[in-house]
Design an enzyme around this catalytic site. Structure first.
Site, short mmCIF file in Angstrom:
data_model
loop_
_atom_site.label_atom_id
_atom_site.label_comp_id
_atom_site.label_asym_id
_atom_site.label_seq_id
_atom_site.Cartn_x
_atom_site.Cartn_y
_atom_site.Cartn_z
N LYS A 1 -10.37 -3.39 -3.95
CA LYS A 1 -11.16 -2.15 -4.01
C LYS A 1 -10.36 -1.03 -4.65
CE LYS A 1 -13.25 -3.07 0.49
NZ LYS A 1 -12.87 -2.92 1.90
N LYS B 1 0.82 -1.22 0.00
CA LYS B 1 0.00 0.00 0.00
C LYS B 1 0.85 1.25 0.00
CE LYS B 1 -4.47 -1.42 1.57
NZ LYS B 1 -5.55 -1.27 2.52
N LYS C 1 -4.81 -9.96 -6.71
CA LYS C 1 -6.11 -10.20 -6.07
C LYS C 1 -7.13 -9.14 -6.48
CE LYS C 1 -5.52 -7.67 -1.82
NZ LYS C 1 -5.52 -7.48 -0.42
P1 TYM Z 1 -10.81 -5.35 3.72
O1 TYM Z 1 -11.78 -4.25 3.94
O2 TYM Z 1 -9.71 -5.14 2.75
O3 TYM Z 1 -11.57 -6.65 3.26
C1 TYM Z 1 -12.67 -7.20 3.99
C2 TYM Z 1 -12.58 -8.72 3.96
O4 TYM Z 1 -12.56 -9.17 2.61
C3 TYM Z 1 -11.47 -10.07 2.40
N1 TYM Z 1 -10.98 -9.90 1.03
C4 TYM Z 1 -10.89 -10.90 0.14
N2 TYM Z 1 -11.19 -12.21 0.23
C5 TYM Z 1 -10.99 -12.98 -0.89
N3 TYM Z 1 -10.53 -12.47 -2.06
C6 TYM Z 1 -10.22 -11.15 -2.19
N4 TYM Z 1 -9.79 -10.66 -3.34
C7 TYM Z 1 -10.39 -10.31 -1.06
N5 TYM Z 1 -10.20 -8.98 -0.84
C8 TYM Z 1 -10.55 -8.76 0.44
C9 TYM Z 1 -10.41 -9.62 3.41
O5 TYM Z 1 -9.50 -10.66 3.70
C10 TYM Z 1 -11.28 -9.26 4.61
O6 TYM Z 1 -11.57 -10.41 5.37
N6 TYM Z 1 -7.74 -5.25 7.63
C11 TYM Z 1 -9.04 -5.68 7.20
C12 TYM Z 1 -10.17 -5.10 8.01
C13 TYM Z 1 -10.05 -5.31 9.48
C14 TYM Z 1 -10.26 -6.52 10.19
C15 TYM Z 1 -10.08 -6.18 11.56
C16 TYM Z 1 -10.56 -7.80 9.81
C17 TYM Z 1 -9.78 -4.33 10.39
N7 TYM Z 1 -9.79 -4.87 11.64
C18 TYM Z 1 -10.20 -7.14 12.56
C19 TYM Z 1 -10.68 -8.77 10.81
C20 TYM Z 1 -10.50 -8.45 12.16
C21 TYM Z 1 -9.22 -5.23 5.76
O7 TYM Z 1 -8.58 -4.33 5.27
O8 TYM Z 1 -10.22 -5.85 5.11
#
Ligand code: TYM
Length: 332
Positions: free
Chosen positions: A197, A111, A194
């Site tokens: 967003k 990032k 992957k």
């Molecule tokens: P974020 O917002 O990027 O994504 C949310 C969830 O979607 C999953 N994900 C994917 N799974 C499969 N294929 C993909 N291409 C893909 N892109 C995203 C992510 O693994 C996630 O589960 N850091 C986290 C948010 C967070 C969080 C937490 C998660 C903040 N605090 C505490 C669990 C526990 C994030 O950026 O997710």
């Protein structure tokens, strides 16, 4: 006691990877666990967010969780910045985690890009806040996609070091739950990246807000190779784009890859893409419609989030109070 915590960032463009890798699994886990689901807006601002867009994205993400089947009555759905324990515990964890641990985080490297000196300090400390999210509730299970695995290992390391430093058995070491066939959904334009967003090309992802025509166009234009579909999974080796589309189909139809290939093996991609479009539209359209309905009424979503924050706070505050005592702060 077993407790699930998970979250997603309200940064717009919620996509099929988020749904298949995370949200859909959260819905299933509601049957067997006490669940807490969070719209992580504090994490979102680690990179610039336009304030009005952020407000709208917070509501949209909450709406999409409810539309996907999260039950905000039985479980807790809330917005991170409305529960101060997250930021408070994150600071304490900033003083537990080591710089060397954070230097290893691949997501920060991706990032921040080449201009690392110019990344926000928040982006660097991101995983420490994520540990606080989870441990503020002493959650035991964290359902995520594969890309979050390293962050969860860091959460476990922080829990262990906190317990060791203070000679307590206070925090659990939460287990990641990386479930289902689609733990890493790939970009439609490049099978080695992957689905994300933040990809500049909207054609690279299937958004939860896309209408049927857009979905059809994106799938029709998705990158593939000239060979027909193989009949067995071994034939997908070295064909990442083909593997991705088949995995998506399998996940959405609750089938396994072998069954999908047994049915579609030998056919050309044009025909398979039509079948995939039908499945994607059939599964996503009801969610997209419900999202739009919920989003039309801000007061409903805001009330759900306010109530969720109250309930989250009631769990986190007593835990934070104990943490403060353990650390040696004076409690008011
Ligand atoms: P974020 O917002 O990027 O994504 C949310 C969830 O979607 C999953 N994900 C994917 N799974 C499969 N294929 C993909 N291409 C893909 N892109 C995203 C992510 O693994 C996630 O589960 N850091 C986290 C948010 C967070 C969080 C937490 C998660 C903040 N605090 C505490 C669990 C526990 C994030 O950026 O997710």
């Amino acid at each position: 006691m077993e407790r699930v915590f998970s979250g997603a960032q309200p940064t717009g463009n919620l996509h099929l990877g988020n749904y298949l890798g995370a949200i859909r699994n959260w819905v299933t886990l509601q049957k067997d666990f006490e669940c807490i689901f969070c719209v992580v807006d504090l994490h979102a601002i680690t990179v610039w967010q336009e304030p009005n867009e952020l407000r709208s994205n917070i509501r949209e993400l909450a709406a999409s969780m409810i539309a996907s089947g999260i039950d905000p009555e039985k479980h807790v759905l809330f917005n991170q910045s409305q529960v101060s324990a997250h930021a408070e515990l994150a600071w304490i964890f900033n003083c537990v985690a080591r710089i060397g641990w954070l230097n290893r985080m691949t997501q920060f490297k991706e990032k921040a890009g080449k201009n690392r000196e110019n990344a926000s300090l928040g982006l660097y400390a991101y995983p420490s806040l994520m540990a606080a999210d989870i441990l503020a509730y002493k959650a035991t299970h964290v359902p995520v996609g594969e890309d979050q695995k390293q962050h969860l290992e860091l959460t476990r390391d922080i829990a262990i070091k906190f317990n060791n430093d203070f000679g307590v058995e206070f925090f659990p070491q939460p287990d990641p739950l990386i479930l289902g066939p689609a733990t890493r959904v790939m970009s439609l334009r490049d099978g080695s990246k992957k689905m994300s967003k933040s990809d500049a090309s909207d054609m690279s992802r299937i958004n939860m807000t896309d209408d049927a025509d857009t979905l059809a166009k994106k799938i029709r234009k998705a990158k593939t190779d000239p060979e027909p579909l193989p009949s067995e999974a071994a034939g997908l080796e070295g064909r990442p784009e083909a593997k991705n589309l088949i995995t998506i189909y399998a996940a959405l139809t609750d089938a396994n890859v072998a069954d999908v290939l047994a049915e579609h093996g030998g056919t050309q991609f044009s025909g398979f893409k039509q079948a995939l479009t039908d499945v994607v539209v059939e599964k996503l359209a009801p969610i997209t419609e419900e999202m739009a309905r919920l989003k039309a009424d801000n007061t409903y979503i805001d009330a759900i989030l306010a109530k969720g924050a109250e309930r989250a706070n009631a769990i986190a505050q007593p835990i934070l109070k104990e943490v403060k005592e353990i650390v040696g702060f004076l409690n008011s």
